[in-house]
Design an enzyme around this catalytic site. Structure first.
Site, short mmCIF file in Angstrom:
data_model
loop_
_atom_site.label_atom_id
_atom_site.label_comp_id
_atom_site.label_asym_id
_atom_site.label_seq_id
_atom_site.Cartn_x
_atom_site.Cartn_y
_atom_site.Cartn_z
N ASN A 39 0.85 -1.18 0.00
CA ASN A 39 0.00 0.00 0.00
C ASN A 39 0.89 1.24 0.00
O ASN A 39 1.76 1.37 0.85
CB ASN A 39 -0.92 -0.03 1.23
N HIS A 50 -3.51 0.70 -3.39
CA HIS A 50 -3.57 -0.35 -2.37
C HIS A 50 -2.51 -1.38 -2.73
O HIS A 50 -1.99 -1.39 -3.85
CB HIS A 50 -4.96 -0.99 -2.37
N GLU A 52 -2.61 -4.57 -3.48
CA GLU A 52 -2.89 -5.43 -4.62
C GLU A 52 -2.75 -4.66 -5.93
O GLU A 52 -2.24 -5.19 -6.92
CB GLU A 52 -4.31 -6.02 -4.51
N SER A 77 -7.59 -9.05 3.60
CA SER A 77 -8.70 -9.32 2.68
C SER A 77 -8.85 -8.15 1.70
O SER A 77 -8.94 -7.00 2.11
CB SER A 77 -9.98 -9.49 3.50
N CYS A 79 -10.17 -5.26 -0.68
CA CYS A 79 -11.34 -4.36 -0.65
C CYS A 79 -12.12 -4.48 -1.96
O CYS A 79 -11.76 -5.25 -2.86
CB CYS A 79 -10.87 -2.93 -0.44
N CYS A 82 -9.87 -3.59 -5.11
CA CYS A 82 -8.90 -4.63 -5.45
C CYS A 82 -9.61 -5.91 -5.90
O CYS A 82 -9.12 -6.61 -6.79
CB CYS A 82 -7.98 -4.88 -4.27
N ASP A 142 -8.19 5.01 4.35
CA ASP A 142 -7.79 4.00 3.38
C ASP A 142 -8.96 3.15 2.93
O ASP A 142 -9.04 2.74 1.77
CB ASP A 142 -6.68 3.10 3.96
#
Length: 147
Positions: A39, A50, A52, A77, A79, A82, A142
């Site tokens: 991130n 982010h 990912e 996990s 979001c 992503c 975020d």
């Protein structure tokens, strides 16, 4: 913890050490890491970086057939944003370091055929819990929360 989730955790720690949000990700194809990221919303004043997304960006342009053989590892996990990228590129497997501090739309991903493996690593959980305690406003920013 396997080597790929460990690599994602190293990315998360790198982001945290640089003053960012401690989430990391790696993209693995055929047993090889082809992209890694963390991130960087704070570091690059970005609305979308982010872990990912940074990971996919760092992997560069891949063929659709490459994504279909990929596994995305993330310390947290994914979001909605992503998860959309996971669906767009038809990444079939996502390994989640933890979903106790935050849970993205895992059931929706599953309903679209993505295999989700949640590890709930104590190291990933502790890192996020500590960050959330120390920087609640940044964390809420975020994930798009207003508190």
């Amino acid at each position: 913890m396997d080597e790929f989730l460990r690599a994602a955790l190293v990315e998360a720690q790198k982001g945290h050490a640089a003053g960012g949000i401690p989430i990391g990700s790696v993209l693995v194809i055929d047993g090889t890491i082809v992209g890694r990221g963390h991130n960087q919303r704070v570091q690059k004043s970005s609305a979308v970086l982010h872990a990912e997304m940074d990971c996919l960006e760092n992997a560069g342009r891949l063929q659709p057939s490459d994504y279909r053989r990929a596994t995305l590892y993330s310390t947290l996990s994914p979001c909605d944003m992503c998860s959309g990228a996971i669906l767009l590129y038809k990444i079939p497997i996502v390994v989640v370091g933890e979903n106790q501090t935050f849970r993205g739309p895992e059931e929706y991903l599953r309903s679209r055929g993505v295999k989700i493996h949640v590890i709930n690593s104590a190291e990933c959980i502790e890192l996020m819990q500590r960050f959330m305690r120390e920087h609640p406003a940044l964390w809420n920013e975020d994930i798009g929360e207003v508190k």
